[in-house]
Scaffold this motif. Structure first.
Motif, PDB file in Angstrom:
ATOM      1  N   GLU A 130     -38.876 -34.861  -7.851  1.00  0.00           N
ATOM      2  CA  GLU A 130     -40.230 -34.788  -8.366  1.00  0.00           C
ATOM      3  C   GLU A 130     -41.036 -36.023  -7.965  1.00  0.00           C
ATOM      4  O   GLU A 130     -40.487 -37.110  -7.803  1.00  0.00           O
ATOM      5  N   LEU A 131     -42.332 -35.815  -7.829  1.00  0.00           N
ATOM      6  CA  LEU A 131     -43.284 -36.905  -7.632  1.00  0.00           C
ATOM      7  C   LEU A 131     -43.982 -37.098  -8.970  1.00  0.00           C
ATOM      8  O   LEU A 131     -44.617 -36.172  -9.492  1.00  0.00           O
ATOM      9  N   VAL A 132     -43.851 -38.312  -9.532  1.00  0.00           N
ATOM     10  CA  VAL A 132     -44.374 -38.584 -10.873  1.00  0.00           C
ATOM     11  C   VAL A 132     -45.308 -39.789 -10.831  1.00  0.00           C
ATOM     12  O   VAL A 132     -44.967 -40.826 -10.259  1.00  0.00           O
ATOM     13  N   PHE A 133     -46.500 -39.637 -11.424  1.00  0.00           N
ATOM     14  CA  PHE A 133     -47.428 -40.758 -11.566  1.00  0.00           C
ATOM     15  C   PHE A 133     -47.739 -40.944 -13.046  1.00  0.00           C
ATOM     16  O   PHE A 133     -48.169 -40.006 -13.719  1.00  0.00           O
ATOM     17  N   THR A 134     -47.511 -42.164 -13.541  1.00  0.00           N
ATOM     18  CA  THR A 134     -47.804 -42.504 -14.929  1.00  0.00           C
ATOM     19  C   THR A 134     -49.023 -43.412 -14.945  1.00  0.00           C
ATOM     20  O   THR A 134     -48.966 -44.550 -14.466  1.00  0.00           O
ATOM     21  N   ALA A 135     -50.129 -42.932 -15.462  1.00  0.00           N
ATOM     22  CA  ALA A 135     -51.374 -43.696 -15.491  1.00  0.00           C
ATOM     23  C   ALA A 135     -51.285 -44.840 -16.496  1.00  0.00           C
ATOM     24  O   ALA A 135     -50.393 -44.875 -17.352  1.00  0.00           O
ATOM     25  N   ALA A 136     -52.237 -45.779 -16.389  1.00  0.00           N
ATOM     26  CA  ALA A 136     -52.245 -46.938 -17.283  1.00  0.00           C
ATOM     27  C   ALA A 136     -52.361 -46.517 -18.744  1.00  0.00           C
ATOM     28  O   ALA A 136     -51.859 -47.212 -19.640  1.00  0.00           O
ATOM     29  N   ASP A 137     -53.010 -45.364 -19.004  1.00  0.00           N
ATOM     30  CA  ASP A 137     -53.156 -44.910 -20.388  1.00  0.00           C
ATOM     31  C   ASP A 137     -51.984 -44.055 -20.849  1.00  0.00           C
ATOM     32  O   ASP A 137     -52.012 -43.489 -21.951  1.00  0.00           O
ATOM     33  N   GLY A 138     -50.961 -43.946 -19.985  1.00  0.00           N
ATOM     34  CA  GLY A 138     -49.765 -43.193 -20.352  1.00  0.00           C
ATOM     35  C   GLY A 138     -49.757 -41.743 -19.903  1.00  0.00           C
ATOM     36  O   GLY A 138     -48.719 -41.070 -20.010  1.00  0.00           O
ATOM     37  N   ALA A 139     -50.870 -41.225 -19.419  1.00  0.00           N
ATOM     38  CA  ALA A 139     -50.915 -39.842 -18.951  1.00  0.00           C
ATOM     39  C   ALA A 139     -50.005 -39.672 -17.735  1.00  0.00           C
ATOM     40  O   ALA A 139     -49.968 -40.523 -16.849  1.00  0.00           O
ATOM     41  N   VAL A 140     -49.282 -38.576 -17.676  1.00  0.00           N
ATOM     42  CA  VAL A 140     -48.292 -38.333 -16.627  1.00  0.00           C
ATOM     43  C   VAL A 140     -48.703 -37.128 -15.778  1.00  0.00           C
ATOM     44  O   VAL A 140     -49.050 -36.069 -16.320  1.00  0.00           O
ATOM     45  N   THR A 141     -48.695 -37.317 -14.466  1.00  0.00           N
ATOM     46  CA  THR A 141     -48.893 -36.218 -13.520  1.00  0.00           C
ATOM     47  C   THR A 141     -47.577 -36.016 -12.777  1.00  0.00           C
ATOM     48  O   THR A 141     -46.983 -36.978 -12.296  1.00  0.00           O
TER      49      THR A 141
END
Length: 399
Positions: free
Chosen positions: A154-165
């Motif tokens: 999987e490709l996972v991005f965790t934003a600074a506010d905690g939101a996960v894509t």
């Protein structure tokens, strides 16, 4: 008084590996030291030294280039499993060029060195093709995993506010490999501006090639940023200069390049530029007949030999043989750095010396004195190929 040209500022000197390291010193001894009171900060980027320092020496060298404004680099080894065994490395070291380019950002511009009696394999090229290579990210700053067996990547991005894509890369039914690459808008914008500025300074068109039909988000971002920067900052200046910018798919760009007359700046993403610059150099005559300069957004310049360390010739050299390795790219790395140092410091005599050394090098080749790679394709064919030391000596005689 030494009678030599005095330098005001220093150049960051990055030494390298194998045959190019041997010739690096030969070029300095015969072609530069007799004429210039050379002022450098020296960094040894030999493979074992980089391994011993955990690449700290490479990062120190990059910082010196940024601080001094000018650097010159010899060719270096990027380690592989075979090289790690050969040199007894404690780990697989990253590409030193990738580290330096990541630290400095910017764009690498590569341009063939043309001699009148050396005809390349692409006969329609009448003018040099300049390749502008993005110098940040992609495969050179990747993360990769050897997949041991069945599972999901999987490709996972965790934003600074905690939101996960999250995106699924692949469902593995067995062993394989997976890789993640990245880039930044800031770096892509710098790449675009560097290319447009260079084109304006040279009065040539810009072609940018990527693959946004397949990589709709990643390559698509490159295309949209280039178009935005061009439209907002450079369109009117290009129109006034009578030059143009165009985007095309990378495969179409290759086809166009092979049928063009040259005289264009071909802008490429990092890996594309790595491969295509070698194609341009080889088709123009030799991998050693190519200049290469990294231009950083902060105003630092790193000049380098764009080819490898000539491993096979080095093994022959260790046996006591004199090899016919072409040192022209090493010479032009030094002349580029010296000329830029002279330009920045207001030392016109240093700039003039650099141009004279380039002219003496080309005069030697056009006068029939050349190494074996060029002797085979010269017109008329050279009567004999010189070894590297003989060739450097002929240049010194002309100086």
């Amino acid at each position: 008084m030494t009678g030599k040209i005095e330098m005001k500022g220093a150049i960051a000197e990055l030494d390298g590996d194998e045959m190019t390291r041997v010739l690096w010193q030969a070029v300095k001894d015969a072609l530069i030291a007799p004429f210039v009171s050379l002022k450098t900060e020296y960094y040894d980027l030999a493979l074992a030294r980089r391994d011993d320092s955990d690449d700290a020496v490479t990062r120190e060298a990059a910082a010196a280039i940024r601080r001094l404004g000018v650097g010159v680099k010899c060719a270096t080894i990027t380690s592989t499993a075979a090289r790690a065994k050969e040199y007894g490395l404690k780990r697989l070291t990253p590409s030193p060029n990738a580290i330096i380019r990541s630290e400095l950002d910017g764009t690498v511009f590569r341009k063939p060195i043309l001699a009148r009696n050396i005809r390349g394999t692409v006969r329609c090229w009448e003018k040099p093709i300049v390749l502008g290579r993005h110098a940040y990210g992609d495969v050179y700053k990747n993360a990769e995993i050897a997949v041991p067996g069945a599972g999901k990547a999987e490709l996972v991005f965790t934003a600074a506010d905690g939101a996960v894509t999250r995106r699924t890369v692949a469902e593995f039914r067995g062993a394989g490999v997976v890789q993640g690459i990245h880039n930044t808008d800031e770096s892509i914008e710098s790449f675009a501006r560097c290319c447009f500025r260079y084109a304006l300074s040279e009065g040539i068109d810009v072609w940018f090639g990527a693959k946004d039909t397949i990589s709709k988000i990643y390559d698509g971002r490159f295309r949209s940023i280039f178009e935005r920067v061009f439209g907002a900052e450079y369109r009117a200046r290009f129109e006034a200069a009578g030059i143009c910018y165009s985007y095309t798919l990378i495969d179409d760009a290759v086809a166009r390049i092979m049928q063009s007359k040259g005289g264009v700046l071909w802008a490429c993403k990092n890996y594309d530029g790595d491969v295509m610059s070698d194609m341009l150099a080889s088709a123009s005559g030799s991998l050693a007949m190519m200049t290469s300069v990294l231009v950083s957004p902060g105003g630092a310049f790193e000049y380098e030999a764009a080819h490898g360390t000539v491993q096979k010739h080095y093994y022959r050299y260790l046996k006591g043989e004199k090899t016919s390795t072409n040192p022209v790219a090493l010479i032009f790395a030094w002349t580029g750095a010296l000329a830029k140092r002279g330009e920045l410091d207001g030392t016109p005599e240093l700039c003039a010396f650099a141009r004279k050394l380039e002219r003496a090098t080309l005069d030697a080749i056009e006068g029939g004195d050349m190494t074996a790679d060029l002797a085979r394709i010269a017109e008329p064919v050279a009567s004999a190929a010189l070894d590297s030391w003989q060739f450097i000596g002929r240049i010194a005689e002309r100086l």
